[in-house]
Design a protein around this motif. Structure first.
Motif, mmCIF file in Angstrom:
data_model
loop_
_atom_site.group_PDB
_atom_site.id
_atom_site.type_symbol
_atom_site.label_atom_id
_atom_site.label_comp_id
_atom_site.label_asym_id
_atom_site.label_seq_id
_atom_site.Cartn_x
_atom_site.Cartn_y
_atom_site.Cartn_z
ATOM 1 N N VAL A 147 -10.418 -1.500 -20.245
ATOM 2 C CA VAL A 147 -9.079 -1.313 -19.677
ATOM 3 C C VAL A 147 -9.197 -1.447 -18.161
ATOM 4 N N MET A 148 -9.256 -2.666 -17.718
ATOM 5 C CA MET A 148 -9.331 -3.021 -16.295
ATOM 6 C C MET A 148 -9.044 -4.502 -16.204
ATOM 7 N N GLY A 187 -19.757 -8.517 -5.468
ATOM 8 C CA GLY A 187 -18.678 -7.809 -6.146
ATOM 9 C C GLY A 187 -17.717 -7.125 -5.190
ATOM 10 N N LEU A 188 -16.503 -6.882 -5.679
ATOM 11 C CA LEU A 188 -15.503 -6.129 -4.931
ATOM 12 C C LEU A 188 -14.525 -5.514 -5.919
ATOM 13 N N ALA A 189 -13.785 -4.520 -5.449
ATOM 14 C CA ALA A 189 -12.843 -3.819 -6.321
ATOM 15 C C ALA A 189 -11.538 -3.578 -5.586
ATOM 16 N N PHE A 190 -10.452 -3.536 -6.349
ATOM 17 C CA PHE A 190 -9.139 -3.165 -5.840
ATOM 18 C C PHE A 190 -8.599 -2.034 -6.705
ATOM 19 N N ILE A 191 -8.470 -0.865 -6.132
ATOM 20 C CA ILE A 191 -7.942 0.279 -6.867
ATOM 21 C C ILE A 191 -7.540 1.363 -5.869
ATOM 22 N N ILE A 192 -6.514 2.124 -6.211
ATOM 23 C CA ILE A 192 -6.167 3.319 -5.441
ATOM 24 C C ILE A 192 -6.388 4.515 -6.354
ATOM 25 N N ALA A 193 -7.369 5.314 -6.026
ATOM 26 C CA ALA A 193 -7.714 6.453 -6.867
ATOM 27 C C ALA A 193 -8.361 7.538 -6.024
ATOM 28 N N THR A 194 -8.216 8.774 -6.454
ATOM 29 C CA THR A 194 -8.834 9.921 -5.799
ATOM 30 C C THR A 194 -9.399 10.840 -6.878
ATOM 31 N N LEU A 195 -10.135 11.861 -6.444
ATOM 32 C CA LEU A 195 -10.631 12.889 -7.354
ATOM 33 C C LEU A 195 -9.810 14.159 -7.169
ATOM 34 N N ASN A 196 -9.468 14.817 -8.280
ATOM 35 C CA ASN A 196 -8.785 16.107 -8.175
ATOM 36 C C ASN A 196 -9.807 17.235 -8.064
ATOM 37 N N ASN A 197 -9.347 18.477 -8.122
ATOM 38 C CA ASN A 197 -10.238 19.624 -7.914
ATOM 39 C C ASN A 197 -11.307 19.755 -8.986
ATOM 40 N N GLN A 198 -11.060 19.202 -10.170
ATOM 41 C CA GLN A 198 -12.048 19.244 -11.243
ATOM 42 C C GLN A 198 -13.010 18.060 -11.195
ATOM 43 N N GLY A 199 -12.779 17.172 -10.228
ATOM 44 C CA GLY A 199 -13.619 15.978 -10.133
ATOM 45 C C GLY A 199 -13.186 14.882 -11.082
ATOM 46 N N HIS A 200 -11.963 14.977 -11.609
ATOM 47 C CA HIS A 200 -11.422 13.931 -12.471
ATOM 48 C C HIS A 200 -10.718 12.869 -11.626
ATOM 49 N N VAL A 201 -10.690 11.646 -12.148
ATOM 50 C CA VAL A 201 -10.129 10.513 -11.416
ATOM 51 C C VAL A 201 -8.616 10.459 -11.612
ATOM 52 N N VAL A 202 -7.885 10.434 -10.510
ATOM 53 C CA VAL A 202 -6.439 10.260 -10.542
ATOM 54 C C VAL A 202 -6.141 8.873 -9.988
ATOM 55 N N HIS A 203 -5.728 7.972 -10.878
ATOM 56 C CA HIS A 203 -5.476 6.577 -10.518
ATOM 57 C C HIS A 203 -3.984 6.361 -10.347
ATOM 58 N N SER A 223 -4.250 7.837 -15.542
ATOM 59 C CA SER A 223 -3.891 6.503 -15.060
ATOM 60 C C SER A 223 -2.642 5.981 -15.747
ATOM 61 N N PRO A 224 -1.854 5.155 -15.037
ATOM 62 C CA PRO A 224 -0.722 4.474 -15.680
ATOM 63 C C PRO A 224 -1.158 3.575 -16.828
ATOM 64 N N HIS A 225 -2.453 3.194 -16.835
ATOM 65 C CA HIS A 225 -2.979 2.317 -17.880
ATOM 66 C C HIS A 225 -3.582 3.086 -19.055
ATOM 67 N N GLY A 226 -3.442 4.398 -19.033
ATOM 68 C CA GLY A 226 -3.968 5.195 -20.131
ATOM 69 C C GLY A 226 -4.984 6.211 -19.654
ATOM 70 N N ASP A 227 -4.899 7.414 -20.217
ATOM 71 C CA ASP A 227 -5.799 8.500 -19.843
ATOM 72 C C ASP A 227 -7.061 8.488 -20.706
ATOM 73 N N VAL A 228 -8.135 9.006 -20.135
ATOM 74 C CA VAL A 228 -9.408 9.131 -20.847
ATOM 75 C C VAL A 228 -10.008 10.482 -20.499
ATOM 76 N N LEU A 229 -10.598 11.135 -21.476
ATOM 77 C CA LEU A 229 -11.340 12.373 -21.228
ATOM 78 C C LEU A 229 -12.644 12.323 -21.996
ATOM 79 N N ARG A 230 -13.751 12.510 -21.289
ATOM 80 C CA ARG A 230 -15.062 12.613 -21.910
ATOM 81 C C ARG A 230 -15.681 13.935 -21.476
ATOM 82 N N GLU A 231 -15.764 14.864 -22.408
ATOM 83 C CA GLU A 231 -16.306 16.184 -22.069
ATOM 84 C C GLU A 231 -17.805 16.115 -21.805
ATOM 85 N N LYS A 232 -18.464 15.158 -22.447
ATOM 86 C CA LYS A 232 -19.901 14.979 -22.228
ATOM 87 C C LYS A 232 -20.156 13.529 -21.844
#
Length: 305
Positions: A170-171, A123-139, A47-56
């Protein structure tokens, strides 16, 4: 606070991981195939707002195995809502509130009838995001907004707790006292933007080149404003103008998620969005001429899988 994310798609994955970053306990309730992907690759945000990785991460495939849930974030497509009800019953019976962030309005009434008005948060949300081949979020894009608010006084405490975590996350999280106004404002915009881009199968830049075509989008906004008024929600001239300005300022290649789904041959949220508006209008003896035209044009593409 224990937040259960029903599914780990792009939207649920993004906000779920951001809440976890902020210190909330988060469990992703997923299907077996997604669970295997999470087990292998973990979950990440680019994300432009910072990357996150959680292996578990915490995930479950059976809602009966989720302990002490406080809030369930539901971000499925409208046509998948009925398929979530059995899982939601299990979680609501354990004490959870339901926070749906679907587009539209009808789902609020459906969920309130199923679980009781006191259990459904708006509730509602505004975001443009997809999943890549690994199932990670690309914002992509700057916005990542989650707006929520109580629909009855019994929800003041839980929405205040949710606000405290969203403020640390971070939102752009916002608790509002007038969530129905926010829901209708987004519904107005989504029906116009998704309707015109999907009906003519073009991005907004091409539509803006033809004032006669862009004018149809404006008519759709005006119809939705009138419909909101029938349900005691006062959308203003300013709201309509802001929606028009947003479409005028979008990148020329920008288009709606419904149009993107059509391009991919996926099912469309047509009945949930435009069909829902037509049903709500019928209940108030209101005719939505342009909305019905959009519905009729897009209908042949609704389920091509």
């Amino acid at each position: 606070m224990h937040i259960v994310v029903l599914g780990a798609g792009a939207l649920g994955g993004y906000f779920g991981l951001r809440f976890q970053e902020a210190g909330a306990k988060v469990t992703f309730l997923v299907r077996q195939k997604r669970a295997e992907q999470l087990q292998k690759h973990g979950l990440a945000i680019r994300s432009p707002h910072g990357d996150v990785l959680r292996e578990k991460i915490n995930w479950e495939t059976n809602p009966a195995d989720v302990e002490n849930p406080d809030v369930v974030l539901v971000s499925v497509k409208g046509y998948h809502l009925n398929g979530t009800l059995e899982q939601l019953h299990t979680l609501v019976n354990k004490g959870a509130y339901v926070l749906p962030v679907l587009n539209g309005i009808e789902h609020i009434h459906i969920l309130q009838q199923e679980f009781g008005k006191e259990k459904i948060i708006g509730g509602l949300a505004f975001i443009i995001a997809t999943l890549n081949n690994q199932g990670h979020v690309v914002h992509t894009g700057a916005f990542h907004e989650l707006i929520f608010g109580p629909l009855c006084t019994e929800q003041e405490k839980v929405t205040s707790e949710l606000e405290s975590f969203s403020n640390k996350a971070v939102m752009k999280g916002e608790r509002t006292a007038n969530i129905m106004y926010e829901l209708w404002k987004k519904y107005m915009f989504i029906n116009a933007f998704s309707g015109i881009t999907t009906a003519v199968q073009l991005p907004i830049g091409e539509i803006r080149k033809h004032k006669e075509t862009f004018q149809i989008a404006i008519h759709l906004l005006q119809e939705m404003r009138e419909l909101a008024g029938k349900y005691d929600v006062n959308l203003t001239d300013k709201d309509v103008t802001e929606a028009i300005t947003k479409m005028e300022q979008f990148d020329a290649q920008a288009t709606s998620s419904m149009h993107q789904d059509l391009r991919k041959g996926l099912p469309l949220e047509l009945d949930h969005l435009h069909g829902g508006a037509i049903r709500l209008a019928k209940a108030q003896q209101l005719e939505l001429i342009y909305t019905k035209i959009m519905y009729g044009i897009i209908k042949p593409f609704e389920n091509r899988t």
